[in-house]
Scaffold this motif. Sequence first.
Motif, PDB file in Angstrom:
ATOM      1  N   VAL A 127     -13.049   8.677  -3.324  1.00  0.00           N
ATOM      2  CA  VAL A 127     -13.555   7.100  -3.658  1.00  0.00           C
ATOM      3  C   VAL A 127     -12.418   6.051  -3.997  1.00  0.00           C
ATOM      4  CG1 VAL A 127     -15.471   5.581  -3.930  1.00  0.00           C
ATOM      5  CG2 VAL A 127     -15.688   8.409  -3.403  1.00  0.00           C
ATOM      6  N   LEU A 128     -11.809   4.999  -2.868  1.00  0.00           N
ATOM      7  CA  LEU A 128     -11.223   4.494  -3.636  1.00  0.00           C
ATOM      8  C   LEU A 128     -11.910   2.859  -4.483  1.00  0.00           C
ATOM      9  CD1 LEU A 128      -9.948   3.170  -0.054  1.00  0.00           C
ATOM     10  CD2 LEU A 128      -9.506   4.915  -1.771  1.00  0.00           C
ATOM     11  N   GLY A 129     -11.362   3.139  -5.406  1.00  0.00           N
ATOM     12  CA  GLY A 129     -11.495   1.954  -6.747  1.00  0.00           C
ATOM     13  C   GLY A 129     -10.416   1.531  -7.324  1.00  0.00           C
ATOM     14  N   LYS A 159     -14.026   2.558 -12.200  1.00  0.00           N
ATOM     15  CA  LYS A 159     -14.848   1.462 -10.581  1.00  0.00           C
ATOM     16  C   LYS A 159     -14.348   1.753  -9.813  1.00  0.00           C
ATOM     17  CE  LYS A 159     -15.898  -3.439 -10.996  1.00  0.00           C
ATOM     18  NZ  LYS A 159     -15.173  -4.442 -11.191  1.00  0.00           N
ATOM     19  N   GLN A 160     -15.275   2.049  -8.695  1.00  0.00           N
ATOM     20  CA  GLN A 160     -16.004   2.130  -7.781  1.00  0.00           C
ATOM     21  C   GLN A 160     -15.764   1.069  -6.091  1.00  0.00           C
ATOM     22  OE1 GLN A 160     -17.880   6.218  -6.724  1.00  0.00           O
ATOM     23  NE2 GLN A 160     -16.484   6.989  -7.416  1.00  0.00           N
ATOM     24  N   TYR A 188      -6.969   3.346  -6.509  1.00  0.00           N
ATOM     25  CA  TYR A 188      -7.100   4.248  -7.023  1.00  0.00           C
ATOM     26  C   TYR A 188      -7.370   5.082  -5.704  1.00  0.00           C
ATOM     27  CZ  TYR A 188      -4.237   2.940 -11.567  1.00  0.00           C
ATOM     28  OH  TYR A 188      -4.062   2.500 -12.128  1.00  0.00           O
ATOM     29  N   ALA A 189      -7.772   6.280  -5.304  1.00  0.00           N
ATOM     30  CA  ALA A 189      -8.401   7.403  -4.688  1.00  0.00           C
ATOM     31  C   ALA A 189      -8.889   8.408  -5.936  1.00  0.00           C
ATOM     32  CB  ALA A 189      -7.688   8.442  -3.152  1.00  0.00           C
ATOM     33  N   GLY A 190      -9.414   8.427  -6.337  1.00  0.00           N
ATOM     34  CA  GLY A 190      -9.400   9.270  -7.614  1.00  0.00           C
ATOM     35  C   GLY A 190      -9.537   8.820  -8.370  1.00  0.00           C
ATOM     36  N   ALA A 219      -0.328   0.274  -4.177  1.00  0.00           N
ATOM     37  CA  ALA A 219       0.622  -0.345  -5.651  1.00  0.00           C
ATOM     38  C   ALA A 219       1.571  -1.149  -5.071  1.00  0.00           C
ATOM     39  CB  ALA A 219       1.762   1.173  -6.105  1.00  0.00           C
ATOM     40  N   ARG A 220       2.007  -2.001  -5.617  1.00  0.00           N
ATOM     41  CA  ARG A 220       3.203  -3.288  -5.754  1.00  0.00           C
ATOM     42  C   ARG A 220       3.632  -3.556  -6.190  1.00  0.00           C
ATOM     43  NH1 ARG A 220       0.012  -8.513  -6.600  1.00  0.00           N
ATOM     44  NH2 ARG A 220      -0.043  -8.172  -8.199  1.00  0.00           N
TER      45      ARG A 220
END
Length: 184
Positions: A97-99, A104-105, A129-131, A137-138
């Motif tokens: 799940v992306l968060g 925090k998802q 994040y994925a998990g 990223a930048r």
Amino acid sequence: QYRPGKQKWDDAYEIPAKYEDIYRFDVIALANIDVRQTPFETRKALKDWVEDGGRLIVLGGMNTLGQGGMKNTYFEDLLPFQLRGSGEVTRCEPPSVLGLGSGKQFPDTPLLYWRHDLKIRGESEPLVYAGPSPVLARRSVGRGQVYAFSGTTMGDPNPNEQPFWETKSWQKIWEKISGLVVLE
């Protein structure tokens, strides 16, 4: 590719080859691009464009990042992730799940099924994040910005699942990193 001063994207199937062509754009997005056939001069021009203030977005897939010949090139020098090369795409078992980190998802539960298994460079900023792993990223390079998304659009979601690419969260992420304001 996004042209300055216009609310329009130009679709192209190769990176502009000349400096004057590249410098016409504020943003260039590379989606699943294998750079092995890209001439050295084009790679150098894109690097110079970023350093001079361009915004480059690189999206993951089976034929990009380390698997797409970016390792040990100007592209790798720009990226916020350290590339591994061939074989870096791995399945997320179970789907991630992306968060935004710290557990925090996003509210629409965007799922990621495959991603490039990469480590973020120390001077880069993780954004999504994925998990526990950063997948967006930048990195600042000169006066420019480089965004890289190490997720892919690979995978077959179950009927009750929301793949990230079909969510409002992903649309908002895309609008933010591209600088595009979508008028509704």
